[in-house]
Design a protein around this motif. Structure first.
Motif, PDB file in Angstrom:
ATOM      1  N   LEU A   1       0.731  -1.153  -0.161  1.00 33.01           N
ATOM      2  CA  LEU A   1      -0.039   0.087   0.053  1.00 33.01           C
ATOM      3  C   LEU A   1       0.988   1.177   0.301  1.00 33.01           C
ATOM      4  O   LEU A   1       1.803   1.328   0.719  1.00 33.01           O
ATOM      5  CB  LEU A   1      -0.924  -0.114   1.257  1.00 33.01           C
ATOM      6  N   PRO A   2       0.524   2.340  -0.636  1.00 32.42           N
ATOM      7  CA  PRO A   2       1.403   3.599  -0.647  1.00 32.42           C
ATOM      8  C   PRO A   2       1.250   4.156   0.728  1.00 32.42           C
ATOM      9  O   PRO A   2       0.357   4.169   1.207  1.00 32.42           O
ATOM     10  CB  PRO A   2       0.751   4.429  -1.778  1.00 32.42           C
ATOM     11  N   PRO A   3       2.512   4.323   1.392  1.00 35.64           N
ATOM     12  CA  PRO A   3       2.581   4.749   2.737  1.00 35.64           C
ATOM     13  C   PRO A   3       1.903   6.024   2.940  1.00 35.64           C
ATOM     14  O   PRO A   3       1.332   6.403   4.209  1.00 35.64           O
ATOM     15  CB  PRO A   3       4.328   4.947   3.083  1.00 35.64           C
ATOM     16  N   LYS A   4       2.154   7.067   1.925  1.00 35.29           N
ATOM     17  CA  LYS A   4       1.372   8.140   2.242  1.00 35.29           C
ATOM     18  C   LYS A   4      -0.266   8.128   2.298  1.00 35.29           C
ATOM     19  O   LYS A   4      -0.907   9.012   2.931  1.00 35.29           O
ATOM     20  CB  LYS A   4       1.698   9.281   1.008  1.00 35.29           C
ATOM     21  N   ASP A   5      -0.626   7.027   2.036  1.00 39.53           N
ATOM     22  CA  ASP A   5      -2.191   6.855   2.016  1.00 39.53           C
ATOM     23  C   ASP A   5      -2.560   5.857   3.377  1.00 39.53           C
ATOM     24  O   ASP A   5      -3.623   5.783   3.678  1.00 39.53           O
ATOM     25  CB  ASP A   5      -2.798   6.141   0.929  1.00 39.53           C
ATOM     26  N   ALA A   6      -1.543   5.360   3.794  1.00 35.49           N
ATOM     27  CA  ALA A   6      -1.701   4.257   4.697  1.00 35.49           C
ATOM     28  C   ALA A   6      -1.222   5.018   6.251  1.00 35.49           C
ATOM     29  O   ALA A   6      -0.983   4.147   7.202  1.00 35.49           O
ATOM     30  CB  ALA A   6      -0.548   3.345   4.354  1.00 35.49           C
ATOM     31  N   GLU A   7      -1.062   6.303   6.379  1.00 35.08           N
ATOM     32  CA  GLU A   7      -0.622   6.820   7.813  1.00 35.08           C
ATOM     33  C   GLU A   7      -1.623   6.384   8.820  1.00 35.08           C
ATOM     34  O   GLU A   7      -1.071   6.108  10.213  1.00 35.08           O
ATOM     35  CB  GLU A   7      -0.821   8.185   7.825  1.00 35.08           C
ATOM     36  N   GLU A   8      -3.076   6.039   8.772  1.00 35.13           N
ATOM     37  CA  GLU A   8      -3.851   5.779   9.613  1.00 35.13           C
ATOM     38  C   GLU A   8      -4.093   4.109   9.650  1.00 35.13           C
ATOM     39  O   GLU A   8      -5.004   3.782  10.505  1.00 35.13           O
ATOM     40  CB  GLU A   8      -5.129   6.461   9.548  1.00 35.13           C
ATOM     41  N   VAL A   9      -3.648   3.484   8.824  1.00 35.99           N
ATOM     42  CA  VAL A   9      -4.108   1.938   8.845  1.00 35.99           C
ATOM     43  C   VAL A   9      -3.566   1.427  10.023  1.00 35.99           C
ATOM     44  O   VAL A   9      -2.510   1.708  10.550  1.00 35.99           O
ATOM     45  CB  VAL A   9      -3.482   1.322   7.633  1.00 35.99           C
ATOM     46  N   VAL A  10      -4.206   0.162  10.577  1.00 36.10           N
ATOM     47  CA  VAL A  10      -4.083  -0.472  11.969  1.00 36.10           C
ATOM     48  C   VAL A  10      -3.404  -1.813  11.498  1.00 36.10           C
ATOM     49  O   VAL A  10      -3.610  -2.663  12.387  1.00 36.10           O
ATOM     50  CB  VAL A  10      -5.283  -0.355  12.554  1.00 36.10           C
TER      51      VAL A  10
ATOM     52  N   ASP B   1      -0.356  -4.187   9.381  1.00 36.43           N
ATOM     53  CA  ASP B   1       1.156  -4.128   8.730  1.00 36.43           C
ATOM     54  C   ASP B   1       0.893  -4.514   7.166  1.00 36.43           C
ATOM     55  O   ASP B   1       0.217  -5.182   6.557  1.00 36.43           O
ATOM     56  CB  ASP B   1       2.034  -5.478   9.104  1.00 36.43           C
ATOM     57  N   TYR B   2       1.811  -3.694   6.641  1.00 35.01           N
ATOM     58  CA  TYR B   2       1.804  -3.665   4.940  1.00 35.01           C
ATOM     59  C   TYR B   2       3.163  -3.406   4.719  1.00 35.01           C
ATOM     60  O   TYR B   2       4.178  -2.832   5.303  1.00 35.01           O
ATOM     61  CB  TYR B   2       0.703  -2.687   4.406  1.00 35.01           C
ATOM     62  N   THR B   3       3.423  -3.751   3.353  1.00 34.00           N
ATOM     63  CA  THR B   3       4.773  -3.382   2.823  1.00 34.00           C
ATOM     64  C   THR B   3       4.537  -2.011   1.990  1.00 34.00           C
ATOM     65  O   THR B   3       3.655  -1.936   1.215  1.00 34.00           O
ATOM     66  CB  THR B   3       5.302  -4.640   1.728  1.00 34.00           C
ATOM     67  N   PRO B   4       5.502  -1.245   2.157  1.00 38.82           N
ATOM     68  CA  PRO B   4       5.467   0.337   1.382  1.00 38.82           C
ATOM     69  C   PRO B   4       5.717  -0.097  -0.042  1.00 38.82           C
ATOM     70  O   PRO B   4       6.457  -0.354  -0.355  1.00 38.82           O
ATOM     71  CB  PRO B   4       6.275   1.001   2.131  1.00 38.82           C
ATOM     72  N   LEU B   5       4.526   0.710  -0.721  1.00 39.84           N
ATOM     73  CA  LEU B   5       4.547   0.666  -2.307  1.00 39.84           C
ATOM     74  C   LEU B   5       5.196   2.154  -2.376  1.00 39.84           C
ATOM     75  O   LEU B   5       4.648   3.204  -2.525  1.00 39.84           O
ATOM     76  CB  LEU B   5       3.193   0.521  -2.682  1.00 39.84           C
ATOM     77  N   GLU B   6       6.527   1.991  -2.930  1.00 47.18           N
ATOM     78  CA  GLU B   6       7.477   3.343  -3.104  1.00 47.18           C
ATOM     79  C   GLU B   6       7.431   3.419  -4.638  1.00 47.18           C
ATOM     80  O   GLU B   6       7.721   2.318  -5.363  1.00 47.18           O
ATOM     81  CB  GLU B   6       8.707   3.423  -2.259  1.00 47.18           C
ATOM     82  N   ASP B   7       7.697   4.631  -5.227  1.00 49.57           N
ATOM     83  CA  ASP B   7       7.888   4.790  -6.364  1.00 49.57           C
ATOM     84  C   ASP B   7       9.311   3.999  -6.801  1.00 49.57           C
ATOM     85  O   ASP B   7      10.353   4.025  -6.364  1.00 49.57           O
ATOM     86  CB  ASP B   7       8.253   6.248  -6.599  1.00 49.57           C
ATOM     87  N   GLY B   8       9.366   3.508  -8.047  1.00 52.11           N
ATOM     88  CA  GLY B   8      10.473   2.679  -8.490  1.00 52.11           C
ATOM     89  C   GLY B   8      10.514   1.126  -8.084  1.00 52.11           C
ATOM     90  O   GLY B   8      11.316   0.638  -8.463  1.00 52.11           O
TER      91      GLY B   8
ATOM     92  N   GLY C   1      -2.625  12.636  -6.837  1.00 50.02           N
ATOM     93  CA  GLY C   1      -3.569  13.660  -7.208  1.00 50.02           C
ATOM     94  C   GLY C   1      -4.953  13.081  -6.682  1.00 50.02           C
ATOM     95  O   GLY C   1      -5.653  13.678  -6.393  1.00 50.02           O
ATOM     96  N   HIS C   2      -5.306  11.689  -6.891  1.00 44.57           N
ATOM     97  CA  HIS C   2      -6.484  11.362  -6.720  1.00 44.57           C
ATOM     98  C   HIS C   2      -6.416  11.254  -4.832  1.00 44.57           C
ATOM     99  O   HIS C   2      -7.304  11.343  -4.419  1.00 44.57           O
ATOM    100  CB  HIS C   2      -6.826   9.933  -7.220  1.00 44.57           C
ATOM    101  N   THR C   3      -5.586  10.610  -4.574  1.00 44.12           N
ATOM    102  CA  THR C   3      -4.938  10.628  -3.144  1.00 44.12           C
ATOM    103  C   THR C   3      -3.541  10.965  -3.317  1.00 44.12           C
ATOM    104  O   THR C   3      -2.802  10.844  -4.233  1.00 44.12           O
ATOM    105  CB  THR C   3      -5.001   9.221  -2.455  1.00 44.12           C
ATOM    106  N   ILE C   4      -2.891  11.236  -2.077  1.00 40.69           N
ATOM    107  CA  ILE C   4      -1.640  11.750  -1.973  1.00 40.69           C
ATOM    108  C   ILE C   4      -0.580  10.486  -2.307  1.00 40.69           C
ATOM    109  O   ILE C   4       0.611  10.739  -2.607  1.00 40.69           O
ATOM    110  CB  ILE C   4      -1.299  12.545  -0.837  1.00 40.69           C
ATOM    111  N   GLY C   5      -1.048   9.532  -1.923  1.00 38.16           N
ATOM    112  CA  GLY C   5      -0.365   7.959  -2.180  1.00 38.16           C
ATOM    113  C   GLY C   5      -0.436   7.557  -3.601  1.00 38.16           C
ATOM    114  O   GLY C   5       0.598   6.789  -3.756  1.00 38.16           O
TER     115      GLY C   5
END
Lengths: 75, 375
Positions: B194-203, B205-212, B231-235
């Motif tokens: 999941l993109p970390p910038k969209d996941a700040e509030e998730v409760v 564990d996930y693996t960060p989906l980062e550019d590249g 743009g649709h979301t920040i992540g």
């Protein structure tokens, strides 16, 4: 509120709450009030629209503990 | 005459094969106007079932005799009642099994194309809701992108194809539908990204989906690469699959673009959306085939039922990619937006793992169209 008759439509799925309501209303006199209790969530929109279309007045409705209660006055 | 059952799957075939169908929708007027079964060659009559309690004689002349007539309601009960009345009046008639509820849930897997070395890419089209999910398959392995909540559809499909699900991605934190991604990963041992910038509030564990970020599916060269595209979301993150397909999530659709307001920050994200659509995507190869996470109107479907278009064509045809001034762009994506999707705030909470409603409640939350786009 003066209620002339109570219809228990709890646990019934669409379309039965309205089918039963219509039957009950057919017997009432103009101006009398029917209380309908239902648990089908769709009853809110449908009873509101049906009452208006059938010329009845939905005086009040409330929701308590998942039970929707309607007071409909026959037109 | 006979009352016959039609399943959501049969209706889906009629949509995809461009068949005719006459739909007698017996839900109330508001529900019908808000959301209905869309087909290229479908005709409609909307009369609420409660206006038909005294009989169907009035509508009989309006029902065609040269094509199938399908009675539709929210869950099934009312359509069956009306269908029986129509049948008693001497007409053959169908009712929709499970009503709009089952239509909202039905998924049709359609092959989009072949990948290098025998791989395949499938699009799962949720016609009733306009959601699109993806499965990349190669050499016994699979990756899933933007899975909807019917996890068994994906796990069963993987079983059928004899592949192990290794990677599960969400392009962003969805607001219009409940994601099945995390649950598929739990059930299969796959990694959930999941993109970390969209996941700040998730409760969870996930693996960060980062550019590249890139992962390989199977032993061969099929690469799934992440491209940060906010743009649709920040992540919001896009994927390039096998250097051939661009999975745009909710950023770019066929006939519209993503809306920036569903996470509450339209004004802040307009600039990101513009940057993604007018700069980041412009740097990509125009021959990439765009595969979005949604469609909004039936015209966005191709003849084979897929939703896919060449990026270069969208640069020419998509209105949202052809707005010259920043000011007009800002106006388009922040003013006069369509209504927000049903229960979108609750849906976000579910996708963050903060609430876990019963299955029936989840179904109710997802009723209605997706409304993730601006045209």
């Amino acid at each position: 509120m003066d209620v002339n008759q109570v219809l228990d439509a709890k646990g019934l799925a669409c379309p039965m709450p309205i089918v039963r309501t219509k039957k009950a209303m057919d017997i009432l006199e103009s101006g009398q009030v029917l209380e309908v209790q239902a648990t089908d969530k769709g009853a809110l929109a449908d009873l509101t629209a049906w009452s208006a279309a059938a010329g009845h007045t939905l005086l009040e409705h409330k929701e308590e503990a998942d039970v929707l209660t309607f007071y409909i006055q026959k037109g | 005459m006979a009352v016959m059952k039609m399943t959501a799957a049969q209706v889906a075939r009629k949509v995809i094969e461009n068949k005719e169908l006459f739909i007698l929708d017996v839900r109330n007027k508001d529900s019908f106007e808000d959301w209905k079964i869309e087909g290229h060659s479908f005709d409609y009559l909307n009369i609420p079932y409660f206006d038909l309690l005294d009989g169907v004689d009035e509508i009989l002349p309006k029902l065609p005799t040269d094509k199938d007539v399908l009675v539709v309601c929210a869950k099934e009960g009312s359509s069956l009642m009306v269908a029986e009345m129509v049948s008693e009046a001497g007409r053959d008639v169908f009712y929709l099994e499970g009503g709009m509820k089952s239509w909202s849930m039905y998924l049709e897997p359609i092959k989009v194309g072949d990948l290098t070395g025998g791989g395949e890419l499938y699009q799962f089209v949720r016609l009733g809701k306009g959601c699109l999910s993806y499965m990349v398959i190669s050499e016994g392995e699979a990756a899933i992108i933007d899975a909807v909540r019917f996890t068994e559809v994906f796990t069963n499909f993987a079983k059928e194809k004899n592949v192990d699900i290794k990677h599960v991605f969400d392009t962003h934190l969805h607001a219009d539908h409940i994601s099945g991604g995390r649950h598929i990963a739990e059930a299969t041992g796959a990694t959930y990204y999941l993109p970390p910038k969209d996941a700040e509030e998730v409760v969870f564990d996930y693996t960060p989906l980062e550019d590249g970020l890139t992962v390989n599916i199977g032993a061969s060269q099929i690469e799934v690469g992440a491209l940060y595209s906010p743009g649709h979301t920040i992540g919001s993150t896009s994927f390039i699959v096998d250097s051939k397909y661009l999975l745009t999530g909710d950023i770019l659709f066929i006939d519209s673009i993503g809306r920036p307001d569903l996470a509450g920050l339209a004004a802040d994200w307009v600039g990101d959306l513009r940057e993604t659509l007018y700069h980041r995507y412009r740097e990509l190869a125009e021959d990439l085939i765009v595969l979005p996470a949604h469609f909004m109107i039936i015209e966005e479907l191709n003849e084979d039922g897929t939703v896919a278009r060449r990026l270069g064509d969208l640069f020419i045809e998509n209105h949202g990619l052809n707005i010259e001034s920043d000011e007009e762009f800002r106006h388009t994506v922040t003013d006069n937006l369509p209504p927000q999707p049903n229960a979108y705030e609750q849906i976000r909470q579910v996708n963050m793992g903060k609430i876990t409603p019963e299955n029936d409640e989840q179904t109710e939350m997802e009723i209605g169209p997706n409304r993730c786009a601006v045209r």
